[in-house]
Design an enzyme around this catalytic site. Sequence first.
Site: not given
Length: 487
Positions: A235, A238-239, A256, A384
Amino acid sequence: MTEHITTVAGVAVDTRHWIGGERVASVETFTDVSPIDGSTLGEISRGTATEAEAAVAAARAAFPAWAATPRAERARILHAIADGVDKRIEDLANVETLDNGALLRSHRCGVMPRVAHNFRFFADWLLKLEHQDFATRGHTNHVSWDPAGPCVLITPWNAPLMLATWKVAPALAAGNTVILKPAEWSPLTASLLADIAAEAGLPAGVLNVVQGYGAEVGNPLVSHPDVRRISFTGSVPTARHIARAAAANLTPLSLELGGKSPLLVFADADLDLAVDLAVEQYDNAGQVCLAATRILVEETVSDEFTRRFVEKASRLRQGDPRDEATDLGPNIHPRQLEKIDGFVRRALGDGARAVIGGKRMDGLYYEPTLLTDVAQDSEIVQEEIFGPVLTLQIFGDEEEAVRLANDTRFGLAATLVTGDHERAERVTARLVAGTAWVNCFFVRDLRAPFGGSRHSGVGREGGTWSFDFYCDVKNTVTAPNGWHNHG
């Protein structure tokens, strides 16, 4: 030792970490639950900073010898791992289906063979990896790929083993050592991979598997100063956290992330093909980052497209993913199901209309859903969902189609259905996406670059791009006629 072994679908799985070539138990555990029926699959060792430090130390100690291992030998071991995967496809498929709820037939026929292919591809690519020497004023430039060091690879729950090996295989091929941290909702096949790699002759410490929660074991891994690369799939929030931790050590990242990809259907499209591609977006209960969840249809064919879509989607069968006749299995976790349902309920409250679906079912199942009458700036269009929920919007011309397609913060993929080759070239040139498919979907080749634009990610992996990331790329410049024979 038997207290650390759980039996899943008749397969023995060790619930401990794999660190430095040995099984290591944690003081605490977490419970792994099957999304199919809520049954407990095992009590999994719950990593902390202690296990993170041990795994990095093991990877650091194993790195010099593995980096110095000749390419041909590294490739041989990766092929041996692939052989081990091939021998255990049935075990891997059965375990992963129970662990993450995806279709058994997909795991058996597509996903697990792809796992073996990941190792074979990068082993073979390593052997032909080269850059042609070139001259500068008579000097020779030689490009080489030097192993970078210990790599932390953090992988998601929607395709656990396939997406793990998509990272593990090139990292190992490049001569790096690896600490793999699987998602806590689907950790089991990562443990089986450790067994397979050890049996294939991968030296101790080259691959380490550490299980647990991001806050407890992920944080100390991504913030460790001895880690040389971090690759993460998951997600955006988190990234951001991982990127902040990595920034302190200037650790290179490959991210990604999510998607909100469009599927553009023009009036000159083969409508049967367009409908097939649209219904395919429900694959894996919609838990696919690349899914084209925003269907954009030209106004003159929108009614006919919708009619055919409803007819085809209504034939999808939901149920136990172990049943060969099932098309959609459960969603992964109660928290994920609640998130999906929340998106739909808010959209319906804001005036959206459910053409099909729109509600949760028993267990962790959600009806395949198609929502219309949605505003471009609405949450359901912009965020999303990661579930079996699609939206349908109508456009009047090519310009509007491109505008709607690009009007989110994401840019992972895009799908275009048209009978006009020139239009396909015009539109794909303007779409913001890491991958664009024309009259097809989910055709993937490991030679191609993969990654996202905007909030869908940072960097590209695949083919040489993977080695560019997992290595320190060096250019050696040699002067002409500079040698002295001292013999």
